[in-house]
Design a protein around this motif. Sequence first.
Motif, PDB file in Angstrom:
ATOM      1  N   LEU A  52       1.000  -0.595  -0.154  1.00  0.00           N
ATOM      2  CA  LEU A  52       0.253   0.505   0.477  1.00  0.00           C
ATOM      3  C   LEU A  52       0.828   1.580   0.068  1.00  0.00           C
ATOM      4  N   VAL A  53       0.375   2.178  -0.759  1.00  0.00           N
ATOM      5  CA  VAL A  53       0.814   3.332  -0.562  1.00  0.00           C
ATOM      6  C   VAL A  53       0.450   4.400   0.641  1.00  0.00           C
ATOM      7  N   GLU A  54       0.775   4.835   1.703  1.00  0.00           N
ATOM      8  CA  GLU A  54       0.611   5.485   2.726  1.00  0.00           C
ATOM      9  C   GLU A  54       1.330   6.946   2.248  1.00  0.00           C
ATOM     10  N   GLN A  55       0.920   7.762   2.311  1.00  0.00           N
ATOM     11  CA  GLN A  55       0.405   9.126   1.845  1.00  0.00           C
ATOM     12  C   GLN A  55       2.101   9.782   3.279  1.00  0.00           C
ATOM     13  N   GLN A  56       2.049  10.937   2.945  1.00  0.00           N
ATOM     14  CA  GLN A  56       3.253  11.896   3.810  1.00  0.00           C
ATOM     15  C   GLN A  56       1.838  12.437   5.196  1.00  0.00           C
ATOM     16  N   LYS A  57       2.965  12.031   6.498  1.00  0.00           N
ATOM     17  CA  LYS A  57       2.017  12.077   7.808  1.00  0.00           C
ATOM     18  C   LYS A  57       2.036  14.072   7.878  1.00  0.00           C
ATOM     19  N   VAL A  58       3.058  13.995   7.545  1.00  0.00           N
ATOM     20  CA  VAL A  58       2.576  15.696   8.106  1.00  0.00           C
ATOM     21  C   VAL A  58       2.397  16.712   7.231  1.00  0.00           C
ATOM     22  N   PRO A  59       1.337  17.464   7.202  1.00  0.00           N
ATOM     23  CA  PRO A  59       0.426  18.588   6.045  1.00  0.00           C
ATOM     24  C   PRO A  59       1.029  19.103   5.034  1.00  0.00           C
ATOM     25  N   GLU A  60       0.905  18.561   4.423  1.00  0.00           N
ATOM     26  CA  GLU A  60       1.656  19.452   3.040  1.00  0.00           C
ATOM     27  C   GLU A  60       1.842  21.392   3.222  1.00  0.00           C
ATOM     28  N   SER A  61       0.792  21.086   4.272  1.00  0.00           N
ATOM     29  CA  SER A  61       0.199  23.177   4.323  1.00  0.00           C
ATOM     30  C   SER A  61       1.228  23.679   4.825  1.00  0.00           C
ATOM     31  N   TYR A  62       2.193  22.521   6.011  1.00  0.00           N
ATOM     32  CA  TYR A  62       3.252  22.860   6.520  1.00  0.00           C
ATOM     33  C   TYR A  62       4.292  22.537   5.738  1.00  0.00           C
ATOM     34  N   VAL A  63       4.656  21.140   5.160  1.00  0.00           N
ATOM     35  CA  VAL A  63       5.874  20.297   4.519  1.00  0.00           C
ATOM     36  C   VAL A  63       5.748  20.515   3.285  1.00  0.00           C
ATOM     37  N   LYS A  64       5.729  20.934   2.284  1.00  0.00           N
ATOM     38  CA  LYS A  64       5.731  20.593   1.173  1.00  0.00           C
ATOM     39  C   LYS A  64       6.760  18.965   0.448  1.00  0.00           C
ATOM     40  N   ALA A  65       5.555  18.964  -0.604  1.00  0.00           N
ATOM     41  CA  ALA A  65       6.677  17.644  -0.433  1.00  0.00           C
ATOM     42  C   ALA A  65       7.883  17.411  -2.155  1.00  0.00           C
ATOM     43  N   VAL A  66       9.210  17.127  -2.001  1.00  0.00           N
ATOM     44  CA  VAL A  66       9.442  17.366  -2.939  1.00  0.00           C
ATOM     45  C   VAL A  66       9.555  16.512  -3.972  1.00  0.00           C
ATOM     46  N   VAL A  67       8.633  15.389  -4.320  1.00  0.00           N
ATOM     47  CA  VAL A  67       8.745  14.429  -4.968  1.00  0.00           C
ATOM     48  C   VAL A  67       7.312  14.417  -5.245  1.00  0.00           C
ATOM     49  N   THR A  68       6.353  15.477  -6.547  1.00  0.00           N
ATOM     50  CA  THR A  68       5.504  15.405  -6.892  1.00  0.00           C
ATOM     51  C   THR A  68       4.781  14.609  -7.745  1.00  0.00           C
ATOM     52  N   GLU A  69       5.546  13.770  -8.300  1.00  0.00           N
ATOM     53  CA  GLU A  69       5.386  12.746  -9.922  1.00  0.00           C
ATOM     54  C   GLU A  69       4.423  11.799  -9.515  1.00  0.00           C
ATOM     55  N   ASP A  70       3.650  12.130 -10.553  1.00  0.00           N
ATOM     56  CA  ASP A  70       2.274  10.990 -10.364  1.00  0.00           C
ATOM     57  C   ASP A  70       3.180   9.280  -9.796  1.00  0.00           C
ATOM     58  N   LEU A  71       2.374   8.862  -8.895  1.00  0.00           N
ATOM     59  CA  LEU A  71       2.810   7.729  -8.917  1.00  0.00           C
ATOM     60  C   LEU A  71       3.051   7.054  -9.600  1.00  0.00           C
ATOM     61  N   SER A  72       2.170   6.819 -10.542  1.00  0.00           N
ATOM     62  CA  SER A  72       1.537   5.592 -11.931  1.00  0.00           C
ATOM     63  C   SER A  72       3.183   5.571 -12.477  1.00  0.00           C
ATOM     64  N   GLY A  73       3.574   6.662 -12.962  1.00  0.00           N
ATOM     65  CA  GLY A  73       4.993   7.133 -13.544  1.00  0.00           C
ATOM     66  C   GLY A  73       5.839   6.365 -12.808  1.00  0.00           C
ATOM     67  N   ARG A  74       5.739   6.850 -11.202  1.00  0.00           N
ATOM     68  CA  ARG A  74       6.836   6.648 -10.443  1.00  0.00           C
ATOM     69  C   ARG A  74       6.804   4.491 -10.390  1.00  0.00           C
ATOM     70  N   LEU A  75       6.002   3.981 -11.049  1.00  0.00           N
ATOM     71  CA  LEU A  75       6.473   3.108 -10.001  1.00  0.00           C
ATOM     72  C   LEU A  75       6.529   2.051 -11.148  1.00  0.00           C
TER      73      LEU A  75
END
Length: 512
Positions: A52-75
Amino acid sequence: MLGHRALTVQDYITILKRRWWMIAIPAAIFPIVGYALTFLVQPQYISQTLVLVEQQKVPESYVKAVVTEDLSGRLASMKEQILSRSRLQPIIERFNLFANGKLSMDERIDLTRRNIGITPIQSEIARTNGLPGFFISFKANDARTAQLVCGEIQSLFVSENLSDRAASAAGTTEFLKSQLADAKAKLDEQDARLAKFQQTYMGKLPAAEASNMNMLTSLNTQLDAATQALARMEQDKSYAESILSMQQAQQPQTTERGGGAVAPQAQQLELQQLQSQLADLKARYTDDYPDVVSTQRKINELERKLAQAPPPSVASASSAPKPTDSLSVQQTRAQLRAMEQGIAQKKRDQAAIQAELRTYQDRVAASPAVEEEYKSITRDTSTAQAFYDDLLNKLNQSKMATDLERRQQGEQFRVMDEPNLPESPSSPKRSVFVIGGFAAGLGLGLFIVALLEYLDTAVRSERDIWAFTKLPTLGVIGFTGDPEPVATKRNLFGRRSPDITAGGKPLMNAGG
């Protein structure tokens, strides 16, 4: 009679009654053969795991994710990396996969790739961040090997995801650091340029324009005050000089009792007073003003009288002391010297004010050109400052995201189901082989019956007679003996032509 006329249901039932055993025998034998074949085919076991793919535990309003590529493409990208030769060959060598035959390493790698299955889970709930997870499966001849290899591939996906995200975050941070250094160098250059400009044009900058105007107003006021004060001091000096002249004129009268220089001295004093008064009136009124005209007329008359009067004999208004001067004359001379000094000082003050006034006038006159260049420099500095602040903010965000990935608090793969140990092979499936054998036997029996019926040219019913003679049947005679063999000709496909001659036949018909 298959192929000569349209058969009815009764015809099919008749054929089935006559040749049923031809269908039953292969339909019974082929399932047994299919079941026996399952013991000859090598079994295949499939082990599967759910990630399973677990999302970021810290809300993105506080820390923005560096990797924003779609999971399908990364997979897909991770799949290509994991299925590469450098990743698969160690697994093949460790578990000795497909080593029974004489296969090369390239062929074993291709077989391993084909036996690995990656199946994304399509979520039924609308999401904005891609897939909820995926299945990983591996097929092998041994159940335990399938489980171990599936677990190995699952570990590769989990570790690849962590390392990929960490590398992306670290790479982003390093890139932003280099960009921030360049931006800081440009900002320092702009600051130095701005400081040099401000130092060069100090007092002429747009920010000093208001103070310059205020200073000009103040200096003009000071200059007016100094001019008026200087005029008053000049009047006082003139008055003191006239007093001194009168005192000097009285000294000869006491000794010589003669002389008439008092009147010219008084007229001279009056003339000076009128001139001062005229200057004051012209400063406030025009030349046509009545007081100005009257004062100017008095001055003209007085000057004309002075011009007609004889010149003074010995009168001297010098402030230099003389030994023969009386005490009053000496006091007046002292006052006159003090006035002269005051006038000199006031003139120096006036010159200083005028010089300062010209300086501020130059500053105000140069303000438009200085302001244009100053705006250009400050605009470049503001742009460089905004770019630097933006990069600094992004760098801080990237550092937090990198730390987030290092603490494994970002998006990550979680193994929901460990690879299972398959209890039964996925192939061959005996039920499939049995059903397939039955279907094949049934089809073969039907084909044999159809072929025999096609080759069979015997006439067995009135329909067959009608099909070949187009004549109605008048009667049917039962046959109780053995039929005599009748020689018939075979056609191109070996099929006999029907014999419907009357000799030796139990059938009878008549045309008409």
